[in-house]
Design an enzyme around this catalytic site. Structure first.
Site, PDB file in Angstrom:
ATOM      1  N   CYS A 154       0.836  -1.196   0.000  1.00  0.00           N
ATOM      2  CA  CYS A 154       0.000   0.000   0.000  1.00  0.00           C
ATOM      3  C   CYS A 154       0.881   1.260   0.000  1.00  0.00           C
ATOM      4  CB  CYS A 154      -0.989  -0.037   1.155  1.00  0.00           C
ATOM      5  SG  CYS A 154      -2.416   1.055   0.896  1.00  0.00           S
ATOM      6  N   HIS A 210      -3.647  -5.380   1.001  1.00  0.00           N
ATOM      7  CA  HIS A 210      -3.440  -5.819   2.380  1.00  0.00           C
ATOM      8  C   HIS A 210      -3.954  -7.259   2.511  1.00  0.00           C
ATOM      9  CE1 HIS A 210      -2.450  -1.833   3.897  1.00  0.00           C
ATOM     10  NE2 HIS A 210      -3.510  -1.337   3.285  1.00  0.00           N
TER      11      HIS A 210
END
Length: 554
Positions: free
Chosen positions: A341, A425
């Site tokens: 991310c 994630h």
């Protein structure tokens, strides 16, 4: 309407999240249809529901403990800190802007109370029991007037309150007494009693103190939970690997192969979803630690740059500490690096950010052929794909939009040599993919590490949740807890002076509270719920109070 309970705490990190999860697992094992609820959560660890709503990771974990699918109703307000004085406000799973702490507590928070109570009522209409988690302490006297997560919720729902105290920190008796004594008479009438958490030693030595506490407050203790390692599952914040508690206290299983694998996680500012490394820590022979110095990368076989709510700030931090140069040297030497991310974004060539930091165009580390532009719309998704020949599931929470201009495809990102980057994630929780990825890392690092063929992260998570249920079932008075959930707080609980402090108007702190009477307080345990103002239907069907949030923190 169902019964329920509010789990409050004497402090932050007293154990509210894990106790709530333990109660949920205990209840569902006895056939009760139960749901967790936290009205307002402040955390950088979040999760995406199947409906595309962002909620706190802790509430997703508690939903798993209750064996139900998490929804936005379980955490209607999520605050994601972006600095010392501002947070992104996520309402019913969707971001509505940035707000200063003063602006939020200056009236906007109270305006959300109708949304909070409407979500709770929907859960109560669907489930046999709702176990609510408070935030911080219910006795934050400077914030009580606008409280929508502790006693405000308890009053609105007429729920009994169980106060959890961490005895491992010391001062638990003073904390229990002081928490009760700083509440108004109406709030105190809902505080049914206490639960001691993280006790070490002989319980019989503690019992005289519990008896004296009951004499002082008129309230019993519903259980003493022993200290247990490795129960910090999906903590709200703090440097923890959830399967093993604090990383530096973790006990690493022997390696399946000849070598261990050392993983260093850069502890970037505003680090988010550090739970991504939990699945690595669950692998026998994998050693995970958080680092903040360049020299700590020297012996690492894999370096992870994790997610962050401050991508540009994290990039500057990596440069200031020499970690950026160390990452560049690793990439040049073919030594493994993984960016997740925000960590993926900093590994790219360029970042254009007029949203999060408003820093404009910033040069990245240039380790991946990626350019990132921050969009005001947040990507919230639950993607499914394959990588390294194995199926992968994950979830996405980001404003940055990646323009991948080369390299080998890797999930939604790319790979160049031994440098990987993705917005996903949770991908490492996919067991087969994780094993194949670790094999790639071991090969690049020159380690004779072999991932165990039978490690199931999902099974380990279930074992941990069962351990939480066992703690409640074996060390709490579950019959008495069920009576609380079913019937509410006992009537006639005595008032503990001095009560809530007076405001400038002469009234004690608390929503709609009148002057504190002399003990004992009148029977009854709540006031009428304030009606939501200016409400309309939100995306989940809950009433959403219209709140205009400042786009710029002030």
């Amino acid at each position: 309407m169902s019964g329920g309970l509010l789990v409050a705490g004497t402090t932050s990190d007293a154990g509210k999240s894990v106790v709530t999860a333990g109660i949920c697992r205990w209840l569902v094992r006895r056939g009760v249809k139960v749901a967790p609820f936290k009205a307002q959560n402040m955390s950088l660890n979040s999760f995406v529901t199947r409906q595309g709503a962002e909620i706190g990771r802790a509430q997703a974990m508690q939903a798993q403990a209750a064996r139900v699918e998490p929804t936005a109703l379980m955490n209607p307000v999520l605050l994601k800190p972006g600095g010392d004085r501002s947070s992104q406000v996520v309402l019913l799973g969707k971001p509505v802007g940035e707000m200063s702490a003063r602006g939020y507590h200056g009236g906007r928070q109270e305006a959300l109370f109708g949304t909070v109570t409407d979500c709770l009522e929907q859960l109560r209409a669907t489930y046999d029991a709702v176990i609510c988690e408070g935030a911080g302490s219910p006795a934050e006297i400077n914030l009580r007037r606008t409280d929508i997560v502790n006693m405000g919720v308890a009053r609105a729902a007429r729920f009994p309150v169980l106060v959890v105290g961490d005895i491992d920190r010391g001062g638990v008796f003073a904390s229990f007494f002081g928490t009760t004594a700083l509440l108004s008479a109406e709030d105190q009438s809902l505080v049914a009693g206490y639960l001691v958490n993280k006790f070490r030693g002989d319980v019989s030595l503690l019992e005289p103190g519990l008896d004296m506490l009951r004499e002082l407050t008129g309230r019993r203790t519903y259980g003493v939970l022993p200290f247990a390692h490795g129960l910090g599952i999906d903590e709200e914040d703090g440097l923890r690997v959830s399967l093993r508690g604090a990383v530096r206290e973790s006990v690493v299983a022997p390696p399946y192969g000849e070598d261990v694998l050392r993983v260093a996680v850069c502890a970037v500012p505003l680090m988010s979803n550090f739970t991504d490394v939990d699945a690595l820590a669950a692998e026998p022979g994998v050693v995970v630690r958080f680092v903040d110095r360049a020299e700590e990368l020297a012996d690492a076989d894999l370096v992870i740059v994790p997610g962050t709510r401050g991508t540009v700030k994290a990039l500057a931090w990596l440069r200031e500490r020499g970690l950026a140069d160390a990452l560049a040297r690793r990439a040049a030497e073919g030594r493994p690096v993984l960016g997740i991310c925000g960590g993926f974004q900093v590994l790219g060539e360029r970042i254009e950010d007029e949203v999060e930091s408003r820093a404009g165009t910033v040069e990245g580390l240039g380790l991946l052929p990626v350019r990132v532009r921050f969009d005001r719309a947040k990507t919230l998704a639950r993607p499914v794909s394959s990588a390294l020949g194995e199926p992968v599931e994950g979830y996405e929470i980001h404003h940055g939009v990646a323009d991948v201009r080369g390299g080998e495809p890797f999930l939604d990102g790319c790979r160049v040599g031994a440098v990987w980057g993705t917005h996903w994630h949770g991908s490492l929780e996919s067991d087969a993919f994780r094993r194949r990825f670790l094999a790639e890392v071991a090969r690049a690092a020159g380690r004779r590490f072999v991932a165990a063929p039978d490690t199931s992260f999902g099974a380990l998570r279930e074992e941990q949740l069962d351990r939480l249920g066992d703690l409640v079932e074996e060390h709490a008075d579950t019959d008495a807890l069920w009576r609380l959930i079913e019937r509410g707080a006992p009537s006639g609980l005595p008032f503990v002076p001095p009560g809530a402090p007076r405001t400038s108007t002469g009234a004690p702190e608390g929503r709609g509270a009148g002057p504190d009477p002399a003990p004992p307080p009148p029977e009854g345990c709540g006031t009428a719920r304030p009606e939501p103002r200016g409400a309309d239907q939100g995306p989940t069907g809950a009433k959403t109070t219209e709140v205009h949030v400042d786009e710029e923190a002030k």
